[in-house]
Design an enzyme around this catalytic site. Sequence first.
Site, PDB file in Angstrom:
ATOM      1  N   GLN A  26       0.803  -1.221   0.000  1.00 21.52           N
ATOM      2  CA  GLN A  26       0.000   0.000   0.000  1.00 21.52           C
ATOM      3  C   GLN A  26       0.841   1.278   0.000  1.00 21.52           C
ATOM      4  OE1 GLN A  26      -2.644  -1.846   3.274  1.00 21.52           O
ATOM      5  NE2 GLN A  26      -4.039  -0.506   2.204  1.00 21.52           N
ATOM      6  N   ARG A  83       3.949   0.222  12.797  1.00 24.16           N
ATOM      7  CA  ARG A  83       3.679  -1.105  12.229  1.00 24.16           C
ATOM      8  C   ARG A  83       3.837  -1.039  10.723  1.00 24.16           C
ATOM      9  NH1 ARG A  83      -1.900  -4.150  11.155  1.00 24.16           N
ATOM     10  NH2 ARG A  83      -0.956  -6.054  10.382  1.00 24.16           N
ATOM     11  N   HIS A 129       1.171  -9.296   4.516  1.00 21.51           N
ATOM     12  CA  HIS A 129      -0.030  -8.468   4.400  1.00 21.51           C
ATOM     13  C   HIS A 129      -0.561  -8.635   2.968  1.00 21.51           C
ATOM     14  CE1 HIS A 129      -2.133  -4.832   6.387  1.00 21.51           C
ATOM     15  NE2 HIS A 129      -2.779  -5.008   5.251  1.00 21.51           N
ATOM     16  N   ASN A 176      -1.509 -10.696   8.378  1.00 24.74           N
ATOM     17  CA  ASN A 176      -2.526  -9.674   8.567  1.00 24.74           C
ATOM     18  C   ASN A 176      -3.861 -10.160   8.019  1.00 24.74           C
ATOM     19  OD1 ASN A 176      -3.453  -6.783   9.086  1.00 24.74           O
ATOM     20  ND2 ASN A 176      -4.043  -7.098   6.939  1.00 24.74           N
ATOM     21  N   GLU A 177      -4.876 -10.102   8.851  1.00 22.95           N
ATOM     22  CA  GLU A 177      -6.247 -10.416   8.444  1.00 22.95           C
ATOM     23  C   GLU A 177      -6.333 -11.606   7.491  1.00 22.95           C
ATOM     24  OE1 GLU A 177      -8.629  -7.131   7.096  1.00 22.95           O
ATOM     25  OE2 GLU A 177      -8.232  -5.923   8.857  1.00 22.95           O
ATOM     26  N   ASN A 321      -7.604  -6.109  14.194  1.00 24.07           N
ATOM     27  CA  ASN A 321      -7.957  -4.828  13.582  1.00 24.07           C
ATOM     28  C   ASN A 321      -9.449  -4.646  13.767  1.00 24.07           C
ATOM     29  OD1 ASN A 321      -5.337  -5.158  12.656  1.00 24.07           O
ATOM     30  ND2 ASN A 321      -5.930  -5.638  10.548  1.00 24.07           N
ATOM     31  N   TYR A 323     -12.808  -1.967  12.842  1.00 24.73           N
ATOM     32  CA  TYR A 323     -13.289  -0.773  12.167  1.00 24.73           C
ATOM     33  C   TYR A 323     -14.791  -0.562  12.325  1.00 24.73           C
ATOM     34  CZ  TYR A 323      -8.866  -0.553   9.527  1.00 24.73           C
ATOM     35  OH  TYR A 323      -7.559  -0.447   9.162  1.00 24.73           O
ATOM     36  N   GLU A 392      -5.026  -2.205  14.037  1.00 28.10           N
ATOM     37  CA  GLU A 392      -5.512  -1.203  13.076  1.00 28.10           C
ATOM     38  C   GLU A 392      -6.852  -0.682  13.550  1.00 28.10           C
ATOM     39  OE1 GLU A 392      -5.952  -2.499   8.998  1.00 28.10           O
ATOM     40  OE2 GLU A 392      -4.015  -3.517   9.032  1.00 28.10           O
ATOM     41  N   TRP A 442      -4.734   3.268  11.766  1.00 28.70           N
ATOM     42  CA  TRP A 442      -4.580   3.026  10.326  1.00 28.70           C
ATOM     43  C   TRP A 442      -5.107   4.255   9.609  1.00 28.70           C
ATOM     44  CZ3 TRP A 442      -2.221  -0.645   7.432  1.00 28.70           C
ATOM     45  CH2 TRP A 442      -2.393  -0.499   6.047  1.00 28.70           C
ATOM     46  N   GLU A 449      -5.560   1.888  -1.343  1.00 36.32           N
ATOM     47  CA  GLU A 449      -6.623   1.243  -0.564  1.00 36.32           C
ATOM     48  C   GLU A 449      -7.222   0.073  -1.364  1.00 36.32           C
ATOM     49  OE1 GLU A 449      -7.456   0.989   2.410  1.00 36.32           O
ATOM     50  OE2 GLU A 449      -9.526   0.309   2.351  1.00 36.32           O
ATOM     51  N   TRP A 450      -6.331  -0.854  -1.756  1.00 38.32           N
ATOM     52  CA  TRP A 450      -6.737  -2.100  -2.412  1.00 38.32           C
ATOM     53  C   TRP A 450      -7.696  -1.832  -3.575  1.00 38.32           C
ATOM     54  CZ3 TRP A 450      -2.945  -4.915  -0.992  1.00 38.32           C
ATOM     55  CH2 TRP A 450      -2.457  -4.853   0.302  1.00 38.32           C
ATOM     56  N   PHE A 458      -7.264   6.822   4.043  1.00 37.83           N
ATOM     57  CA  PHE A 458      -7.344   6.492   5.472  1.00 37.83           C
ATOM     58  C   PHE A 458      -6.247   7.188   6.278  1.00 37.83           C
ATOM     59  CE2 PHE A 458     -10.282   3.189   4.270  1.00 37.83           C
ATOM     60  CZ  PHE A 458     -10.952   2.832   5.430  1.00 37.83           C
TER      61      PHE A 458
HETATM   62  C1  GBH Z   1      -7.861  -3.428   6.733  1.00 37.95           C
HETATM   63  O1  GBH Z   1      -8.938  -4.249   6.366  1.00 37.95           O
HETATM   64  C2  GBH Z   1      -6.584  -3.803   6.025  1.00 37.95           C
HETATM   65  O2  GBH Z   1      -5.746  -4.590   6.849  1.00 37.95           O
HETATM   66  C3  GBH Z   1      -5.822  -2.623   5.485  1.00 37.95           C
HETATM   67  O3  GBH Z   1      -4.827  -3.056   4.605  1.00 37.95           O
HETATM   68  C4  GBH Z   1      -6.789  -1.657   4.841  1.00 37.95           C
HETATM   69  O4  GBH Z   1      -6.159  -0.599   4.174  1.00 37.95           O
HETATM   70  C5  GBH Z   1      -7.677  -1.113   5.924  1.00 37.95           C
HETATM   71  O5  GBH Z   1      -8.298  -2.131   6.632  1.00 37.95           O
HETATM   72  C6  GBH Z   1      -8.762  -0.178   5.426  1.00 37.95           C
HETATM   73  O6  GBH Z   1      -9.612  -0.835   4.559  1.00 37.95           O
HETATM   74  O7  GBH Z   1     -15.763  -5.179  -0.283  1.00 37.95           O
HETATM   75  O8  GBH Z   1     -17.605  -6.233   0.883  1.00 37.95           O
HETATM   76  O9  GBH Z   1     -15.684  -7.512   0.255  1.00 37.95           O
HETATM   77  C7  GBH Z   1     -10.149  -3.915   7.017  1.00 37.95           C
HETATM   78  C8  GBH Z   1     -11.187  -4.995   6.891  1.00 37.95           C
HETATM   79  C9  GBH Z   1     -12.181  -6.423   5.312  1.00 37.95           C
HETATM   80  C10 GBH Z   1     -12.578  -4.089   5.165  1.00 37.95           C
HETATM   81  C11 GBH Z   1     -12.660  -6.592   3.902  1.00 37.95           C
HETATM   82  C12 GBH Z   1     -13.074  -4.237   3.754  1.00 37.95           C
HETATM   83  C13 GBH Z   1     -14.051  -5.721   2.165  1.00 37.95           C
HETATM   84  C14 GBH Z   1     -15.526  -5.810   2.198  1.00 37.95           C
HETATM   85  N1  GBH Z   1     -11.620  -5.111   5.514  1.00 37.95           N
HETATM   86  N2  GBH Z   1     -13.618  -5.560   3.561  1.00 37.95           N
HETATM   87  S1  GBH Z   1     -16.178  -6.231   0.636  1.00 37.95           S
END
Ligand code: GBH
Length: 503
Positions: A26, A83, A129, A176-177, A321, A323, A392, A442, A449-450, A458
């Site tokens: 990232q 981290r 990660h 990670n996750e 983590n 959120y 996170e 985070w 952001e993926w 973020f």
């Molecule tokens: C984290 O995931 C990650 O570890 C980090 O890399 C990332 O940048 C950060 O949070 C913020 O997103 O689109 O319906 O499939 C957080 C948990 C789990 C949130 C998967 C988003 C996708 C939902 N994430 N989820 S969906």
Amino acid sequence: ATLLGLSLTRDLPTDFAWGVATAAYQIEGAAALDGRGACIWDDYCKIPGTINNGDNGDVADDFYHKYQEDVQMMKRMGIKHFRLSFSWSRLLPNGTTDKGINGLGVQFYNNLINELLAAGITPWVTLFHWDTPSALHNKTDTGSWLSKDMVDHFDNYADFCFAVFGDRVKHWITLNEPWTYTWVGYGVGGFAPGRCSSQRCKDIGGGGNTATEPYIVTHNLILAHGKAVQTYRQRYQQAQGGVIGMANNIDFMLPFNTSNEDDVDAVNRQHAFQLGWYVDPIVFGRYPEEMASIVTDGRLPTFTSEESAMVKGSYDFIGFNQYTSTYIMNTDKPGGDWSSDPHTATSVYNATGHKIGPTAESPWLNVYPQGIRGAINWVNDRYNEPIIYIFENGVSVPGETKMSLEEALHDNFRIDFYRGYISAVIDSVVIDDVDVRGYFAWSLMDNFEWADGYSTRFGLTYVDYKNDQKRYIKDSFVWYSQFTSSTSNPSRKQYPTQESIKE
Ligand code: GBH
């Protein structure tokens, strides 16, 4: 101690670790530079339609070149814990040590670690990660983590990292996750490698099987974790004196109808199917009862007694983590392919369309500060009062995507978010008496952001992607810096102000 039922921040242990978090893919960029091998996110980003705006991690925040500046920024802001994750394919371009070590990759992480330590910042290193080396992923036509070979490959990589960096890195996070890697990567196909049963995955060429693959991938991830921890304990831990664990994720559930016992049960079941899927094995040496009693058709693997002994107890802390929070309802007839779906088995997320609290820019993120306290207490109760770290927590600001730089710097929504969640974390320590030892925001800065690419931010720091990735401190960073350095460490007499950070 509490006063009038209020928790006092100064009652936190003085060594409570306040930090900021990032991940290699990232932030680093330099994707094809200095001998780095490709990872599955490089490949996934090349598939049309996978990433918002066609973005990728080729340049990202260019942390690879700007790390010194960023470490100095953290130092100025009073940050004491950072981290980060290692890019597996930057260190081992072909995935394993016997196929070659990238000296320039080793040099980069050595320089970074040394720069952090010189600045008085403790590195917390995540080994994985989500950026599986392409060389390993592409080895089997079914996708690498579907193969048990990965257990040894990961152990080889982890062993290498302990040997090379463990003299200075004392805090290790294996994965990670793994839930997100498994479920979004192999259940719904929204993240690399983009495998699942739906048409979407067929369209992007991923293939896959939602009913079976997530269970296999998770099993191999847990075994890989267990084996790496075993290696650390047998060969390094005593001499190096560090700690090791995992970073999981938990979306906190609340019963939609609190007087309906089935809804209350659904809460527990859902937690078991997410965080419990990973943490029950490393604490108890087996999968959650809640899963075993529902997935009875052989798809949920079992651990052999040898495997069970290896994974059981493979942690020095429980990290996660946190959120978002969601209402949940029990259902006897969930929609879709429920029986094959480890995500929604016999429960329905947000079934009525009611959300808990305001929604962030990211549609999955509802702002509910007490949810983090609920999650901490759920983990504390289920796992016999372990040491806990929040690895996170953070938010994207509604509308930030379209804001000017100047507007984005005044991120009061993010300040409110942190104020609420952090005070809930403090309550869990001071009022609930849970052994939470650290908290990481985070993220240090806006980053890739993926699937959302760069449009979702973020960061505590703004990154101007149009102008050489220049960094700007947001108001939330000033708040976080002042809050953490003034409350948690009485020996610290001065904290940064808007004026002092300008120099
Ligand atoms: C984290 O995931 C990650 O570890 C980090 O890399 C990332 O940048 C950060 O949070 C913020 O997103 O689109 O319906 O499939 C957080 C948990 C789990 C949130 C998967 C988003 C996708 C939902 N994430 N989820 S969906």
